[in-house]
Design a protein around this motif. Structure first.
Motif, PDB file in Angstrom:
ATOM      1  N   VAL A 107       0.873  -1.166   0.000  1.00 28.34           N
ATOM      2  CA  VAL A 107       0.000   0.000   0.000  1.00 28.34           C
ATOM      3  C   VAL A 107       0.911   1.216   0.000  1.00 28.34           C
ATOM      4  N   PRO A 108       0.672   2.181  -0.880  1.00 25.60           N
ATOM      5  CA  PRO A 108       1.629   3.277  -1.033  1.00 25.60           C
ATOM      6  C   PRO A 108       1.692   4.201   0.168  1.00 25.60           C
ATOM      7  N   ALA A 109       2.692   5.086   0.143  1.00 25.16           N
ATOM      8  CA  ALA A 109       2.890   6.028   1.238  1.00 25.16           C
ATOM      9  C   ALA A 109       1.750   7.028   1.338  1.00 25.16           C
ATOM     10  N   HIS A 110       1.008   7.230   0.248  1.00 22.23           N
ATOM     11  CA  HIS A 110      -0.112   8.165   0.257  1.00 22.23           C
ATOM     12  C   HIS A 110      -1.429   7.383   0.321  1.00 22.23           C
ATOM     13  N   PRO A 111      -2.556   8.039   0.610  1.00 20.31           N
ATOM     14  CA  PRO A 111      -3.845   7.327   0.683  1.00 20.31           C
ATOM     15  C   PRO A 111      -4.110   6.470  -0.542  1.00 20.31           C
ATOM     16  N   ALA A 112      -4.658   5.263  -0.289  1.00 20.53           N
ATOM     17  CA  ALA A 112      -4.772   4.237  -1.332  1.00 20.53           C
ATOM     18  C   ALA A 112      -6.101   4.323  -2.081  1.00 20.53           C
ATOM     19  N   VAL A 113      -6.478   5.513  -2.500  1.00 19.35           N
ATOM     20  CA  VAL A 113      -7.721   5.688  -3.254  1.00 19.35           C
ATOM     21  C   VAL A 113      -7.657   4.930  -4.583  1.00 19.35           C
ATOM     22  N   ALA A 114      -6.463   4.901  -5.200  1.00 18.36           N
ATOM     23  CA  ALA A 114      -6.326   4.200  -6.481  1.00 18.36           C
ATOM     24  C   ALA A 114      -6.638   2.716  -6.339  1.00 18.36           C
ATOM     25  N   SER A 115      -6.350   2.138  -5.187  1.00 14.51           N
ATOM     26  CA  SER A 115      -6.673   0.726  -4.974  1.00 14.51           C
ATOM     27  C   SER A 115      -8.189   0.523  -4.924  1.00 14.51           C
ATOM     28  N   LEU A 116      -8.898   1.438  -4.260  1.00 11.57           N
ATOM     29  CA  LEU A 116     -10.358   1.336  -4.224  1.00 11.57           C
ATOM     30  C   LEU A 116     -10.937   1.421  -5.635  1.00 11.57           C
ATOM     31  N   LEU A 117     -10.390   2.311  -6.448  1.00 11.38           N
ATOM     32  CA  LEU A 117     -10.862   2.437  -7.833  1.00 11.38           C
ATOM     33  C   LEU A 117     -10.545   1.176  -8.645  1.00 11.38           C
ATOM     34  N   ALA A 118      -9.359   0.579  -8.383  1.00 14.24           N
ATOM     35  CA  ALA A 118      -9.001  -0.656  -9.081  1.00 14.24           C
ATOM     36  C   ALA A 118      -9.972  -1.777  -8.737  1.00 14.24           C
TER      37      ALA A 118
END
Length: 264
Positions: free
Chosen positions: A128-139
């Motif tokens: 999980v990246p150093a910044h908020p993982a919004v891209a993972s939710l979108l994926a």
């Protein structure tokens, strides 16, 4: 074999933790490795790497975070900060300064642990990246919209084989996904809201292992995390999110062992 250095469960904040352990045939002084699993997994997911790391001369340990695997404690209300406490407490029992190795959610836990524990080194595996993982939710939403809705409303992400693997045989993939469990709803929310961790205490070097074909953690965020840490980045095209369990698991493991031989 299974070790268990935590014989007490006197406080909810310090639950009994499951530790899997493999020792090399000869102790050559190499740093111990402490493996930290990701969302819904447990120490069991590191069995391949535990054996291979010990064969390469490293004392190897894997911890199940509270509420996971064979560890005590409850997932209800479990927070990322408590997972970090579990890792630091486990690392403190090891014979020498450890290399902290974290996968996925565990990769974020390791980032936060490195800011508090003076590790020999850190290894982030499809983190999980150093910044908020919004891209993972979108994926997740692109592949399984109902899974994303479930996450949004506090449900645990179903760990489907198509999220975790690319080439693993169907029966073998199912064997692994059947061992996965639930995750703390609060910890899942924190993945979307967390702040970047402070730099590693003592300047520990960092290695990042990832795949551009990850279906849970988009590679762009992983690359930016590697840049943030000035880390060495190794990518393994064609592999799935669970690098330590997919068919070619030996490749990232070897890359890590080779890197550790020159990390200090």
């Amino acid at each position: 074999m299974t070790g268990n250095p935590f014989a007490t469960n006197r406080a909810v904040s310090r639950p009994q933790l499951e530790i899997l352990e493999r020792q090399p045939a000869v102790d050559s002084g190499k740093p111990p490795l402490l493996f930290v699993h990701g969302l819904g997994h447990g120490a069991w997911c590191w069995e391949n790497w535990l054996d291979a790391a010990a064969a390469a001369g490293h004392p190897a340990y894997a911890v199940s975070l509270r509420g996971h695997g064979g560890s005590g404690g409850s997932l209800r209300g479990a927070r990322l900060g408590q997972y970090v406490d579990d890792v630091i407490r486990a690392a403190a029992t090891l014979p020498r300064r450890a290399v902290l190795v974290g996968h996925s959610l565990g990769g974020l836990v390791v980032q936060k642990a490195l800011a508090r524990y003076s590790a020999y080194a850190g290894v982030l595996v499809a983190p999980v990246p150093a910044h908020p993982a919004v891209a993972s939710l979108l994926a997740v939403a692109r592949r399984h919209p109902l899974d994303a809705a479930r996450l949004t409303f506090g449900g645990s992400l179903p760990l489907r084989a198509d999220y975790l693997f690319t080439t693993l045989d169907g029966e073998e993939a199912k064997r692994h996904t059947d061992r996965c469990g639930r995750e703390s709803a609060l910890a899942q929310y924190q993945l979307l809201l967390h702040r970047p961790a402070a730099p590693p205490r003592g300047g520990a070097p960092v290695l990042v292992l990832a795949t551009p074909d990850d279906r849970l953690v988009p590679i762009r965020g992983v690359r930016s995390t590697a840049t943030r840490y000035g880390a060495t980045l190794r990518e393994f095209p064609g592999m799935g999110h669970d690098l330590m369990l997919d068919v070619r698991w030996e490749e990232p493991l070897k890359s890590m062992v080779d890197w550790l031989s020159t990390a200090r």
